[in-house]
Design an enzyme around this catalytic site. Structure first.
Site, PDB file in Angstrom:
ATOM      1  N   SER A  68       1.521  -5.808  -3.635  1.00  0.00           N
ATOM      2  CA  SER A  68       2.184  -5.891  -2.214  1.00  0.00           C
ATOM      3  C   SER A  68       2.971  -7.139  -1.969  1.00  0.00           C
ATOM      4  CB  SER A  68       1.035  -5.840  -1.141  1.00  0.00           C
ATOM      5  OG  SER A  68       1.534  -5.766  -0.078  1.00  0.00           O
ATOM      6  N   TYR A  90      -6.757 -10.183   2.341  1.00  0.00           N
ATOM      7  CA  TYR A  90      -5.982  -8.958   1.925  1.00  0.00           C
ATOM      8  C   TYR A  90      -4.764  -9.528   1.072  1.00  0.00           C
ATOM      9  CZ  TYR A  90      -3.173  -5.193   1.067  1.00  0.00           C
ATOM     10  OH  TYR A  90      -1.946  -4.176   0.460  1.00  0.00           O
TER      11      TYR A  90
HETATM   12  P1  NDP Z   1      -4.119   4.829   1.043  1.00  0.00           P
HETATM   13  O1  NDP Z   1      -5.423   4.493   2.022  1.00  0.00           O
HETATM   14  O2  NDP Z   1      -3.470   6.227   1.607  1.00  0.00           O
HETATM   15  O3  NDP Z   1      -4.790   5.081  -0.268  1.00  0.00           O
HETATM   16  C1  NDP Z   1      -5.808   4.159  -1.062  1.00  0.00           C
HETATM   17  C2  NDP Z   1      -6.386   5.079  -1.946  1.00  0.00           C
HETATM   18  O4  NDP Z   1      -7.151   4.033  -2.620  1.00  0.00           O
HETATM   19  C3  NDP Z   1      -6.983   5.957  -1.514  1.00  0.00           C
HETATM   20  O5  NDP Z   1      -6.926   7.379  -2.690  1.00  0.00           O
HETATM   21  C4  NDP Z   1      -8.582   5.806  -1.854  1.00  0.00           C
HETATM   22  O6  NDP Z   1      -9.326   6.731  -2.392  1.00  0.00           O
HETATM   23  C5  NDP Z   1      -8.491   4.759  -3.086  1.00  0.00           C
HETATM   24  N1  NDP Z   1      -9.517   3.960  -3.043  1.00  0.00           N
HETATM   25  C6  NDP Z   1      -9.877   2.922  -2.098  1.00  0.00           C
HETATM   26  N2  NDP Z   1     -11.032   2.267  -2.401  1.00  0.00           N
HETATM   27  C7  NDP Z   1     -11.244   2.778  -3.743  1.00  0.00           C
HETATM   28  C8  NDP Z   1     -12.365   2.608  -4.718  1.00  0.00           C
HETATM   29  N3  NDP Z   1     -13.526   1.781  -4.196  1.00  0.00           N
HETATM   30  N4  NDP Z   1     -12.584   3.239  -5.735  1.00  0.00           N
HETATM   31  C9  NDP Z   1     -11.462   4.202  -5.991  1.00  0.00           C
HETATM   32  N5  NDP Z   1     -10.481   4.518  -5.145  1.00  0.00           N
HETATM   33  C10 NDP Z   1     -10.638   3.889  -4.070  1.00  0.00           C
HETATM   34  O7  NDP Z   1      -3.293   3.870   1.287  1.00  0.00           O
HETATM   35  P2  NDP Z   1      -2.118   3.504   0.168  1.00  0.00           P
HETATM   36  O8  NDP Z   1      -1.715   4.767  -0.539  1.00  0.00           O
HETATM   37  O9  NDP Z   1      -0.960   2.921   1.048  1.00  0.00           O
HETATM   38  O10 NDP Z   1      -2.407   2.187  -0.887  1.00  0.00           O
HETATM   39  C11 NDP Z   1      -2.531   2.278  -2.365  1.00  0.00           C
HETATM   40  C12 NDP Z   1      -2.272   0.984  -2.633  1.00  0.00           C
HETATM   41  O11 NDP Z   1      -1.221   0.295  -2.334  1.00  0.00           O
HETATM   42  C13 NDP Z   1      -3.308  -0.045  -2.145  1.00  0.00           C
HETATM   43  O12 NDP Z   1      -3.602  -0.667  -3.358  1.00  0.00           O
HETATM   44  C14 NDP Z   1      -2.594  -0.950  -1.308  1.00  0.00           C
HETATM   45  O13 NDP Z   1      -3.201  -2.159  -1.138  1.00  0.00           O
HETATM   46  C15 NDP Z   1      -1.216  -0.827  -1.823  1.00  0.00           C
HETATM   47  N6  NDP Z   1      -0.079  -1.186  -0.784  1.00  0.00           N
HETATM   48  C16 NDP Z   1      -0.012  -0.369   0.382  1.00  0.00           C
HETATM   49  C17 NDP Z   1       1.147  -0.730   1.335  1.00  0.00           C
HETATM   50  C18 NDP Z   1       1.236   0.135   2.503  1.00  0.00           C
HETATM   51  O14 NDP Z   1       1.840  -0.235   3.408  1.00  0.00           O
HETATM   52  N7  NDP Z   1       0.634   1.352   2.742  1.00  0.00           N
HETATM   53  C19 NDP Z   1       2.018  -1.675   0.864  1.00  0.00           C
HETATM   54  C20 NDP Z   1       1.811  -2.514  -0.202  1.00  0.00           C
HETATM   55  C21 NDP Z   1       0.787  -2.192  -0.972  1.00  0.00           C
HETATM   56  P3  NDP Z   1     -11.062   7.014  -1.900  1.00  0.00           P
HETATM   57  O15 NDP Z   1     -10.873   6.795  -0.362  1.00  0.00           O
HETATM   58  O16 NDP Z   1     -11.010   8.539  -1.822  1.00  0.00           O
HETATM   59  O17 NDP Z   1     -11.535   6.482  -2.746  1.00  0.00           O
HETATM   60  C1  8X3 Z   2       0.330  -3.721   2.747  1.00  0.00           C
HETATM   61  C2  8X3 Z   2       1.751  -4.297   3.343  1.00  0.00           C
HETATM   62  O1  8X3 Z   2       2.529  -6.072   4.995  1.00  0.00           O
HETATM   63  O2  8X3 Z   2       0.700  -4.544   5.724  1.00  0.00           O
HETATM   64  O3  8X3 Z   2       0.378  -4.292   1.426  1.00  0.00           O
HETATM   65  O4  8X3 Z   2       0.211  -6.267   4.261  1.00  0.00           O
HETATM   66  S1  8X3 Z   2       1.144  -5.234   4.745  1.00  0.00           S
END
Ligand code: NDP
Ligand code: 8X3
Length: 246
Positions: free
Chosen positions: A131, A144
């Protein structure tokens, strides 16, 4: 055909990666805690419950994935979350532990089990969804941001430790992506989550999946180290251009 494993494939970026690799005809193994919804993400994918914070669950998931689809070629370490925006002085340790256990220790538990076979086969690609929070800290994001910053030395180290084995390690580090991320961060408060994207053109999960697929489809001698991908309307985690209200 390549075997692609995606953690956290039940929504957002993980689901988009699954769809994108699925369209290319690759064998897919998808894991998440909400395993019920996984089957609908990409036709023909092997789907299995996975909680990356539980070593036994990781063990079961990977064994089942390998039994179903063979050795892992690409591991997309996507499972992750932010919980809360409390300042350090105001927070409780529970959310900190959840973020570190999921984003750092969970990722390590999956990766350490996938790596030996990649090294032995002299073939494999570890993709990490980092991220911009790992590049620039912000108020309310301390732990985070730390959890995402931690992925950088982990990736660097794996590159050094696997050097000579053809294993590639790519970190894809997005800015704001509209997914369930904010809903999870704000503990189900949909109104507050929606405000994050109010008037903004964020990235879509598919935009990030494009980057992951691009990295994974380079020739074997090319390793994209880090891809930082931001919405055009975002300069850093806290500077976002919002369209004026009509
Ligand atoms: P979502 O919440 O849509 O997806 C997160 C996914 O992670 C879900 O499928 C959830 O599935 C899974 N997850 C969470 N905890 C666990 C666990 N303990 N075991 C297995 N699976 C888990 O968010 P995003 O798609 O945005 O997030 C995906 C990644 O991208 C993350 O690592 C996030 O930090 C990163 N990210 C997101 C950004 C944003 O702005 N959205 C920006 C930068 C990075 P379930 O709950 O079914 O287990
Ligand atoms: C998620 C992006 O800027 O909300 O990783 O932390 S931010």
């Amino acid at each position: 055909m390549t075997h692609v494993v995606v953690t956290g494939a039940s929504s957002g970026i993980g689901a988009a990666c699954a769809r994108a690799f699925g369209k290319l005809g690759h064998k897919l193994s998808l894991g998440a805690r909400r395993s019920d919804g996984l089957a609908g993400i990409a036709p023909g994918a092997f789907c299995h419950g996975l909680d990356v914070t539980k070593a036994a669950s990781v063990e079961r998931f990977l064994a089942a994935a390998i039994a179903a689809n063979g050795p892992i070629d690409v591991l997309v370490n996507n499972a992750g979350l932010a919980r809360g925006v409390e300042k350090i002085a105001e927070a409780t340790g529970e959310a900190w532990r959840e973020m570190i256990e999921t984003n750092v220790l969970g990722l390590l538990e999956v990766t350490r089990r996938a790596l030996p076979a990649m090294i032995a086969r002299k073939q494999g690609h570890v993709v990490v969804i980092g991220s911009i929070a790992g590049h620039k800290a912000y108020v309310g994001g301390g732990v985070y941001c730390a959890s995402k910053r931690a992925l950088q030395p982990i990736c660097e180290t794996i590159r050094m430790e696997t050097l000579g084995s053809n294993v590639r390690v790519t970190s894809v580090d997005p800015g704001m992506v509209e997914t369930e991320f904010s809903l999870v961060r704000f503990r189900g408060d949909a109104e507050r989550a929606a405000k994050v994207y109010d008037g903004v053109r964020p990235l879509t999960a598919d935009d990030v999946a494009d980057c992951v697929v691009f990295a994974a489809t380079r020739p074997p001698h090319v390793n994209l180290d880090t891809i930082v991908v931001m919405p055009t309307d975002q300069a850093n985690p806290q500077m976002v251009h919002r369209a004026p209200k009509a």
